[in-house]
Scaffold this motif. Structure first.
Motif: not given
Length: 256
Positions: A179, A182, A190-191, A194-195, A198, A244
């Motif tokens: 994390f 990223v 990006g966060m 990504l969240w 997920v 990742l």
């Protein structure tokens, strides 16, 4: 014609020396990686002892054993693990740009960081496993007390205790580092992506299990696998998370 230089190449540190250098950079402040987790361990143990003494003083002797046995459901033994999430983030946010300033390559940083995680996780898991065995011996002597032998840790052998605590640490290190990587590469966007990815993955898996009617069989399968198999399997998502993170750091800009 192009002149060919016969001067010897500029000497460079051997790869293994550079990996050790990365590990030393991580461990400059040993309090972060070693001191604080063990301080948390000591504080949590002290609180458990106080709780056990209060139970012994407040509960009549007839029900005291059962009340003390209830401490086996306490999650206090895992309290140091939550702090390790901070360590994983700091390993990228603080050490990564600093390491590259020492002419360490991104690949060397990633491998050195992984080795640091493995060494720290093995050290902590060994210490906690030894304390678990000491507490198990105390319980076998007739004194009921559960801190290190709480949850599944009191029901499995020393090897399974070590593996489970080692795997949990590696998973936490890898996920939090990913994390942070990223964020270093793509920042807030990006966060967010990504969240969202997920969340969609988890919801998709749940929806698939429910809609296909396989949820009960999956739950039965999860409940039936051994402790060793379950925690060994956690190393797979840990490896994916580390991959990742490495992919993000390969092109992460050096900015604050």
């Amino acid at each position: 014609m192009t002149a060919i230089s016969t001067a010897p190449p500029v000497p460079r540190l051997a790869s293994r020396h550079r990996l050790v250098k990365v590990m030393r950079l991580h461990l400059v402040n040993r309090l972060t990686y070693v001191g604080i987790p063990w301080i948390i361990t000591g504080v949590a143990l002290f609180i458990s002892i106080v709780v056990a003494l209060l139970i012994s003083a407040a509960v009549p002797e007839a029900g005291r054993q059962d009340a003390l046995q209830g401490m086996s459901y306490s999650w206090a033994v895992l309290s140091p693990l939550w702090y390790l999430a901070v360590v994983g983030v700091q390993a990228v946010s603080a050490v990564f740009p600093f390491a590259l300033g020492f002419s360490i390559t991104r690949r060397e940083y990633a491998l050195g960081t992984l080795l640091t995680y493995v060494v720290i996780a093995a050290f902590n898991a060994t210490g906690w496993a030894i304390l678990t065995e000491i507490e198990r011996a105390i319980n076998e002597s007739g004194v009921v007390f559960h801190h290190f032998t709480a949850l599944w840790l009191g029901e499995v052998g020393a090897g399974a205790v070590w593996l489970s605590l080692f795997a949990l640490q590696i998973l936490i290190f890898a996920v939090t580092s990913a994390f942070a990587a990223v964020y270093a590469r793509w920042r807030s966007l990006g966060m967010l992506v990504l969240w969202a990815a997920v969340a969609l993955l988890v919801l998709g898996l749940i929806a698939f299990a429910v809609l296909t009617g396989t949820a009960p069989s999956i739950i039965d399968w999860l409940m039936g696998i051994s402790t060793v198999s379950f925690f060994a399997a956690l190393l797979i998502p840990a490896a994916l998370a580390f991959g990742l993170g490495w992919g993000a750091l390969r092109r992460a800009p050096l900015r604050g």
